[in-house]
Scaffold this motif. Structure first.
Motif: not given
Length: 201
Positions: A50-66, A127-135
């Protein structure tokens, strides 16, 4: 079949499985109550994997938000190609964002926290995973090009400010008992913010 490409596909499938299982667990049991061990067990992988793919639990949420932000970008570009007015598109995007955020209220605080994380590297990653400002920039660029927006602020700065209003509005709404629906609260703050970016007539 090339062994390298096969390994890459296997890694992609494993990451997708971990992601899907994690989001299901977050929605079912709550983000705070779900551990990395829970996710690894449900995805049939080791905790280390799990940690090989997601270094911390919150990183999963970044994929979700992305995924959410990418969907908003595709919607905005489609509406622009249909010659819909930019401000109408922005309102529609804001409504979609409000509905998704309200539906997954438990996931907003930890996702927002990543954007505000005191660890600069984690905040930059979020910030890079969730570029809402770019939209928002894509939507407002026609108005900026037409000289309708104020000239003393860059388009990038204005769109960052608008994106920040979403972050703080959604975070406040999710953390406290709200007097009004999130969609209504977000539209109110959007209108207030937009009033400050147009040129004075």
């Amino acid at each position: 079949m090339d062994s390298t490409s096969l390994r890459e596909r296997q890694k992609e499938r494993r990451r997708a499985r971990i992601y899907t299982v994690a989001i299901e667990l977050f929605k079912r049991g709550g983000f705070q109550n779900t551990t990395a061990t829970d996710i690894a067990r449900a995805a049939n992988v080791s905790r280390g994997t799990f940690f090989n793919y997601y270094p911390y639990k919150e990183a999963v949420l970044l994929d979700y938000g992305s995924e959410i932000v990418e969907g908003l970008r595709e919607y905005a570009e489609q509406r622009l190609s249909e010659n819909a007015p930019p401000l109408i598109i922005l309102q529609e995007v804001w409504e979609r964002l409000a509905d998704e955020s309200a539906r997954e209220r438990d996931l907003i605080p930890p996702l927002a926290y990543e954007l505000l994380n005191p660890d600069p590297e984690r905040a930059r990653t979020a910030y890079q995973a969730l570029p809402l400002s770019k939209v928002i920039e894509v939507i407002l660029r026609p108005l900026h090009s037409a000289g309708q927006l104020r000239g003393d602020l860059s388009l990038e700065r204005m769109t960052n400010l608008i994106a920040d209003t979403y972050l703080m509005t959604a975070l406040r709404w999710s953390a406290y008992t709200a007097d009004r629906p999130l969609r209504e609260e977000m539209m109110l703050t959007l209108q207030f913010t937009l009033s400050g970016i147009f040129r004075s007539s």
